[in-house]
Scaffold this active site. Sequence first.
Site, PDB file in Angstrom:
ATOM      1  NE  ARG A 145      -3.948  -2.102   2.128  1.00  0.00           N
ATOM      2  CZ  ARG A 145      -3.757  -3.211   2.819  1.00  0.00           C
ATOM      3  NH1 ARG A 145      -2.715  -3.324   3.617  1.00  0.00           N
ATOM      4  NH2 ARG A 145      -4.600  -4.212   2.712  1.00  0.00           N
ATOM      5  CE  LYS A 150      -0.782  14.035 -14.347  1.00  0.00           C
ATOM      6  NZ  LYS A 150      -1.105  14.611 -15.667  1.00  0.00           N
ATOM      7  CD  GLU A 167       6.870  16.637 -22.364  1.00  0.00           C
ATOM      8  OE1 GLU A 167       6.053  17.541 -22.126  1.00  0.00           O
ATOM      9  OE2 GLU A 167       6.562  15.559 -22.906  1.00  0.00           O
ATOM     10  CE  LYS A 221       5.433  17.450 -13.982  1.00  0.00           C
ATOM     11  NZ  LYS A 221       5.283  16.330 -14.865  1.00  0.00           N
ATOM     12  CD  GLU A 252      -3.936  17.018 -15.503  1.00  0.00           C
ATOM     13  OE1 GLU A 252      -2.854  16.458 -15.311  1.00  0.00           O
ATOM     14  OE2 GLU A 252      -4.541  16.990 -16.574  1.00  0.00           O
ATOM     15  NE  ARG A 270       0.573  17.091 -12.705  1.00  0.00           N
ATOM     16  CZ  ARG A 270       1.222  16.260 -11.926  1.00  0.00           C
ATOM     17  NH1 ARG A 270       0.974  16.262 -10.627  1.00  0.00           N
ATOM     18  NH2 ARG A 270       2.125  15.425 -12.402  1.00  0.00           N
ATOM     19  CG  ASN A 273      -1.488  17.515 -20.116  1.00  0.00           C
ATOM     20  OD1 ASN A 273      -0.542  16.741 -20.035  1.00  0.00           O
ATOM     21  ND2 ASN A 273      -2.473  17.527 -19.251  1.00  0.00           N
ATOM     22  CG  HIS A 324       1.413  16.827 -23.952  1.00  0.00           C
ATOM     23  ND1 HIS A 324       2.229  17.933 -23.894  1.00  0.00           N
ATOM     24  CD2 HIS A 324       2.148  15.795 -23.470  1.00  0.00           C
ATOM     25  CE1 HIS A 324       3.401  17.581 -23.392  1.00  0.00           C
ATOM     26  NE2 HIS A 324       3.380  16.290 -23.126  1.00  0.00           N
ATOM     27  CG  HIS A 359      -1.839  12.688 -25.405  1.00  0.00           C
ATOM     28  ND1 HIS A 359      -2.299  13.485 -24.375  1.00  0.00           N
ATOM     29  CD2 HIS A 359      -0.623  12.254 -25.013  1.00  0.00           C
ATOM     30  CE1 HIS A 359      -1.396  13.524 -23.412  1.00  0.00           C
ATOM     31  NE2 HIS A 359      -0.366  12.788 -23.773  1.00  0.00           N
ATOM     32  CG  HIS A 388       5.864  12.016 -25.567  1.00  0.00           C
ATOM     33  ND1 HIS A 388       4.505  11.982 -25.748  1.00  0.00           N
ATOM     34  CD2 HIS A 388       6.094  12.942 -24.594  1.00  0.00           C
ATOM     35  CE1 HIS A 388       3.928  12.827 -24.908  1.00  0.00           C
ATOM     36  NE2 HIS A 388       4.874  13.424 -24.200  1.00  0.00           N
TER      37      HIS A 388
HETATM   38  N1  GLY Z   1       3.227  15.348 -17.702  1.00  0.00           N
HETATM   39  C1  GLY Z   1       2.174  16.157 -17.243  1.00  0.00           C
HETATM   40  C2  GLY Z   1       2.005  16.165 -15.766  1.00  0.00           C
HETATM   41  O1  GLY Z   1       2.840  15.653 -15.066  1.00  0.00           O
HETATM   42  O2  GLY Z   1       1.016  16.651 -15.291  1.00  0.00           O
END
Ligand code: GLY
Length: 333
Positions: free
Chosen positions: A110, A132, A174, A202, A212, A216, A220, A223, A227, A239
């Site tokens: 956990r 993430k 990026e 960031k 998010e 946040r 993107n 993106h 995507h 990417h």
């Molecule tokens: N790569 C986008 C984020 O971490 O929110």
Amino acid sequence: MIVERVTLGERSYDVVVGAGARHRLAAMIPARARRAAVVTQAGVGVEVDAGIESQVFTVGEGEGAKALSTVEHLCRSFAAWGLTRADVVVAVGGGLVTDVAGFAAAVYHRGVDVVHVATTLLAQVDAAIGGKTGVNLPEGKNLVGAFWQPTAVLCDTEVLATLPERELRSGRGEMAKYRFLGVEDLVHLPLDERVAACVRIKADVVASDERESGRRAVLNYGHTLAHALETAGGYDLRHGEAVAIGLVFAAELALRLGRIDADRVAEHRALVAAYDLPSTLPPGSDHGELMTQFTRDKKALGALTFVLDGPSGVEVVPDVPVDAVSDALVAIT
Ligand code: GLY
């Protein structure tokens, strides 16, 4: 060494950027940990010393390895080795490794501590920071995951010298998005300072919106098209290359909505060109299929929502007219 902090209350952590940052690993291991499970890929080739008893666990190469089966395999291997809740996982690699190892750390017992040693430019400026984690399902990318913040991130710029040029170029795609999120000089600063400047932005965005629910989403930028291209598949695009095309597309779209002027579009094009990245759709791209993908983007709050530049900077823009989107696709064809 440059140290940036991600401020998230008791889950705050440092991101250390610089040549040789990986050698700081032992100092970043939580004091209670007796064992470190080092998760990496055979091709990464970066050795680390956690300063405590360690064992290396490798995951496969390619998107196919970003699967629940890999997480199960890792967790079973951790258990067989005797990794406890007090111990630590160390992810050494690019975004695939930090996503998979981070998710395994989030769910094993956990939740156990994880330290990321990011070895690609893409992971250093994005994937390894912000918590993430996750894996793909056959039904879509990143559909299963967790927010699980690391206890530290080491961005060793020395190891970037060993990356293939295309991988570096992908990372620059990026990186390029941060130019429009606030980094002033992305081309002339020394590499360490450029990486740290991206990390700073960031870290600031993540600190203000960890899960998010709003801001946040600006991370993107570029993106939505990236995507769509990746989901449509069949293109030879990394990417960051897809993100670069996506940045130019987003600028052309913002121009059509009257949010930015032609000079600002030219800025987008010039940066993408300076980074030797593509600014047009791959030959044979199917606009109809891309339009379909736009309406399915999981980041969309409703139909045709984009992250766009504008008078107040980059922000989420809902209810974008379909005609403007089609025109912007033509502008990058
Ligand atoms: N790569 C986008 C984020 O971490 O929110």
